[in-house]
Write a protein that holds these residues in place. Structure first.
Motif, PDB file in Angstrom:
ATOM      1  N   ARG A 181       0.838  -1.207   0.000  1.00 45.73           N
ATOM      2  CA  ARG A 181       0.000   0.000   0.000  1.00 45.73           C
ATOM      3  C   ARG A 181       0.869   1.252   0.000  1.00 45.73           C
ATOM      4  N   MET A 182       1.975   1.215   0.752  1.00 44.57           N
ATOM      5  CA  MET A 182       2.891   2.351   0.781  1.00 44.57           C
ATOM      6  C   MET A 182       3.481   2.604  -0.613  1.00 44.57           C
ATOM      7  N   ILE A 183       3.823   1.552  -1.316  1.00 41.34           N
ATOM      8  CA  ILE A 183       4.346   1.693  -2.682  1.00 41.34           C
ATOM      9  C   ILE A 183       3.304   2.366  -3.568  1.00 41.34           C
ATOM     10  N   ARG A 184       2.073   1.908  -3.454  1.00 39.38           N
ATOM     11  CA  ARG A 184       1.004   2.510  -4.262  1.00 39.38           C
ATOM     12  C   ARG A 184       0.825   3.984  -3.925  1.00 39.38           C
ATOM     13  N   ASN A 185       0.800   4.303  -2.636  1.00 39.66           N
ATOM     14  CA  ASN A 185       0.539   5.680  -2.220  1.00 39.66           C
ATOM     15  C   ASN A 185       1.698   6.625  -2.527  1.00 39.66           C
ATOM     16  N   GLN A 186       2.928   6.139  -2.409  1.00 39.00           N
ATOM     17  CA  GLN A 186       4.080   7.009  -2.622  1.00 39.00           C
ATOM     18  C   GLN A 186       4.510   7.102  -4.085  1.00 39.00           C
ATOM     19  N   PHE A 187       4.404   6.003  -4.803  1.00 39.36           N
ATOM     20  CA  PHE A 187       4.932   5.975  -6.162  1.00 39.36           C
ATOM     21  C   PHE A 187       3.861   5.857  -7.236  1.00 39.36           C
ATOM     22  N   GLY A 188       2.795   5.139  -6.957  1.00 30.08           N
ATOM     23  CA  GLY A 188       1.693   5.012  -7.891  1.00 30.08           C
ATOM     24  C   GLY A 188       1.844   3.852  -8.866  1.00 30.08           C
ATOM     25  N   PRO A 189       0.740   3.476  -9.497  1.00 31.70           N
ATOM     26  CA  PRO A 189       0.757   2.362 -10.442  1.00 31.70           C
ATOM     27  C   PRO A 189       1.669   2.602 -11.651  1.00 31.70           C
ATOM     28  N   SER A 190       1.798   3.844 -12.084  1.00 32.69           N
ATOM     29  CA  SER A 190       2.655   4.086 -13.254  1.00 32.69           C
ATOM     30  C   SER A 190       4.115   3.767 -12.931  1.00 32.69           C
ATOM     31  N   TRP A 191       4.541   4.015 -11.695  1.00 34.07           N
ATOM     32  CA  TRP A 191       5.903   3.657 -11.292  1.00 34.07           C
ATOM     33  C   TRP A 191       6.091   2.150 -11.389  1.00 34.07           C
ATOM     34  N   LEU A 192       5.070   1.404 -10.940  1.00 31.41           N
ATOM     35  CA  LEU A 192       5.149  -0.051 -10.990  1.00 31.41           C
ATOM     36  C   LEU A 192       5.327  -0.528 -12.427  1.00 31.41           C
ATOM     37  N   TRP A 193       4.566   0.038 -13.330  1.00 32.23           N
ATOM     38  CA  TRP A 193       4.638  -0.395 -14.726  1.00 32.23           C
ATOM     39  C   TRP A 193       5.947   0.021 -15.385  1.00 32.23           C
ATOM     40  N   ASP A 194       6.547   1.092 -14.907  1.00 31.36           N
ATOM     41  CA  ASP A 194       7.832   1.529 -15.452  1.00 31.36           C
ATOM     42  C   ASP A 194       9.023   0.835 -14.781  1.00 31.36           C
ATOM     43  N   LEU A 195       8.765   0.076 -13.732  1.00 30.75           N
ATOM     44  CA  LEU A 195       9.835  -0.599 -12.998  1.00 30.75           C
ATOM     45  C   LEU A 195      10.453  -1.696 -13.867  1.00 30.75           C
ATOM     46  N   PRO A 196      11.736  -1.531 -14.245  1.00 32.49           N
ATOM     47  CA  PRO A 196      12.369  -2.556 -15.073  1.00 32.49           C
ATOM     48  C   PRO A 196      12.647  -3.835 -14.271  1.00 32.49           C
ATOM     49  N   ARG A 197      12.557  -4.938 -14.954  1.00 32.80           N
ATOM     50  CA  ARG A 197      12.814  -6.228 -14.321  1.00 32.80           C
ATOM     51  C   ARG A 197      14.220  -6.263 -13.714  1.00 32.80           C
TER      52      ARG A 197
END
Length: 141
Positions: free
Chosen positions: A39-55
């Motif tokens: 939840r902290m990841i979602r609130n601080q960085f957002g879903p777009s950060w997750l999708w841009d996160l390289p493997r």
């Protein structure tokens, strides 16, 4: 944060980002292990950060965490500039003064702190736990 993402990826497989995004949208992430971190990841960085996160970045985080797990919880060593005996805690920057009544060898033995691990912990505490010198295997080469 990285542990939460790595655990989620391991449990949800190839389409883990889809699964996490859906759980964030539905509020189902609260039932997940490490739910507060997710939840902290979602609130601080957002879903777009997750999708841009390289493997590769997540794989590097997994290697760093594996390196940390090979190190003892704490070790004692001389301060590189002053020579005073200090305590270094795994994963934390900086150091703490060593109580004078404790023998360094006994302290290190109680944490199973070997010379390569102590050198890795000194590097990690001074330069960051992401540097190659903070890897105890790197110290043995």
């Amino acid at each position: 944060m990285w542990r939460a993402l790595l655990d989620f990826r391991a449990r949800h497989g190839r389409r883990w980002k889809d699964a996490l995004t859906l759980k964030w949208m539905n509020g189902d992430d609260e039932r997940e292990p490490h739910s507060a971190s997710l939840r902290m990841i979602r609130n601080q960085f957002g879903p777009s950060w997750l999708w841009d996160l390289p493997r590769l970045r997540l794989d590097n985080a997994a290697r760093r965490l594996a390196n940390l797990e090979m190190l003892p919880d704490m070790c004692a060593c001389p301060h590189p500039e002053t020579g005073e005996t200090i305590i270094i805690k795994r994963g934390e920057t900086g150091y703490w003064p060593m109580p004078s009544l404790i023998a360094v060898d006994a302290f290190n033995a109680s944490f199973n702190a070997r010379p390569a691990a102590i050198a890795a912990m000194q590097a990690g505490a001074m330069f960051g736990w992401h540097v190659p010198a903070a890897d105890p295997d790197h110290q043995r080469r």
